[in-house]
Write a protein that holds these residues in place. Structure first.
Motif, PDB file in Angstrom:
ATOM      1  N   ARG B  11     -72.725  63.495   3.003  1.00 27.70           N
ATOM      2  CA  ARG B  11     -73.614  62.618   3.755  1.00 27.70           C
ATOM      3  C   ARG B  11     -73.304  61.174   3.415  1.00 27.70           C
ATOM      4  N   TYR B  21     -78.096  72.223   1.292  1.00 27.12           N
ATOM      5  CA  TYR B  21     -78.986  72.799   2.312  1.00 27.12           C
ATOM      6  C   TYR B  21     -78.934  74.317   2.163  1.00 27.12           C
ATOM      7  N   ASP B  43     -81.759  68.454   9.504  1.00 24.77           N
ATOM      8  CA  ASP B  43     -81.654  66.991   9.534  1.00 24.77           C
ATOM      9  C   ASP B  43     -80.898  66.566  10.792  1.00 24.77           C
TER      10      ASP B  43
END
Lengths: 109, 240
Positions: B11, B21, B43
């Motif tokens: 990210r 995740y 997200d």
């Protein structure tokens, strides 16, 4: 490496293969026969053949190693352009001077 | 198939980090499915690139558990180790954001390697007859199916060490054109690929061939370019 350097590097490599084999054979011969430094010098001094053999070998090594070092410097250091090229030319000249000094020392009568 | 995958996704930009995740496992799940699940369910700001989802367009390549792969055709069951998946942007390219790498340097090198067809005839000329069995056409055919995914470029050690190196895909493309008898720009093309950081910079590590998702062999194409440029140089047709 551009195409001109590529051809020089391949040509000198091809040239060094037989020279290297003879060089290693000579080392084995000298050590197996127990030749002394005086025995070796007696064979090499004044010999045009050995002068030519090692003269060509030293020239090929100086060219081949400098081109290889140029690639190493490009890939492993920030050196580029003229700085890098001067550095490898200096390295090649150093190899040639050291090599020819050794050749002269054993072949001059 | 029940269970959960532990997924780490890159990210942010170049100074970003991996974020974890939990993604439900599915049958026949691809890495692209996993990334899409995160964007739709965890997200929505996750950035990544894809288009066709069937291995045609070359948009979705990412680094999966340390190897560059086309994510739409990579099954999770084949690459996840102990239910863990680490997905990042392609290496050897700048990161735009998250999983999207900036492909501009990759395509600029295609242009540098003269990777575009230069016609030698006009539309009023008769169509050139090319035998499918001719050696040049066979060589071009062997390299032509590149999908421009950038996997070979991300896998290449020489690109990593020498950012100016044209890379496997651009050189592979140049090789197909060198073997296209209709092309009129081979002197310029051979000159371009024979320069510093062109085909002669390749160390033949063959990572491009190892990782190419469509099983091309760019190393062989580059070897062909080395031969062609050496011949052209010795004949005085090109200058470095």
């Amino acid at each position: 490496m551009n195409v001109r350097l590529y051809i020089w590097q391949r040509l000198t490599a091809a040239l060094m293969v037989p020279l290297l084999l003879v060089h290693i054979a000579v080392i084995f011969y000298a050590s197996r026969k127990g030749l002394s430094a005086a025995d070796i010098l007696a064979r090499t001094r004044g010999s045009v053949s050995w002068a030519l053999f090692y003269g060509v070998f030293v020239s090929a090594v100086a060219v081949h190693a400098s081109i290889g070092l140029r690639t190493v410097l490009t890939e492993w250091t920030p050196l580029r352009g003229r700085t890098r090229d001067f550095a490898v030319i200096a390295f090649g000249l150093l190899l040639a001077v050291l090599g020819f000094r050794a050749v002269v020392a054993v072949v001059l009568p | 198939m029940a269970g959960t995958l532990e997924v780490s996704l890159w990210r942010g930009g170049a100074d970003g980090r991996y974020v974890g995740y939990e993604v439900p496992m599915r049958d026949s799940q691809t890495v692209l499915d996993v990334v899409t699940w995160v964007q739709r369910n965890a997200d929505a700001t996750l950035s990544y690139r894809f288009a066709c989802r069937v291995g045609m367009c070359g948009s979705c390549a990412m680094t999966v558990n340390g190897r560059p792969r086309w994510t739409c055709r990579t099954h999770v069951s084949k690459v996840a180790s102990d239910g863990k998946l680490k997905v990042g942007p392609l290496e050897n390219l700048p990161v735009i954001k998250d999983l999207a790498a900036d492909m501009r340097p990759f395509f600029e090198k295609w242009q540098q390697a003269q990777g575009r067809f230069a016609p030698s005839k006009t539309r009023t000329d008769p169509i050139e007859r090319i035998s499918p069995d001719s050696p040049a056409r066979l060589a071009a055919n062997a390299a032509i199916e590149c999908i421009n995914c950038g996997v070979c470029y991300a896998a290449c050690d020489t690109v990593r060490w020498n950012p100016d190196y044209l890379g496997p895909a651009a050189l592979n493309r140049a090789w197909t054109l060198v073997n296209d008898v209709r092309d009129a720009a081979n002197v310029e093309r051979l000159t371009a690929v024979a320069a510093d950081s062109g085909c002669h910079a390749c160390h033949s590590h063959q990572s491009c061939q190892e990782h190419c998702p469509v099983a091309l062999n760019p190393t062989a194409s580059i070897a062909g370019l080395k031969r062609k440029t050496a011949q052209a140089y010795l004949r005085g047709e090109i200058k470095p």
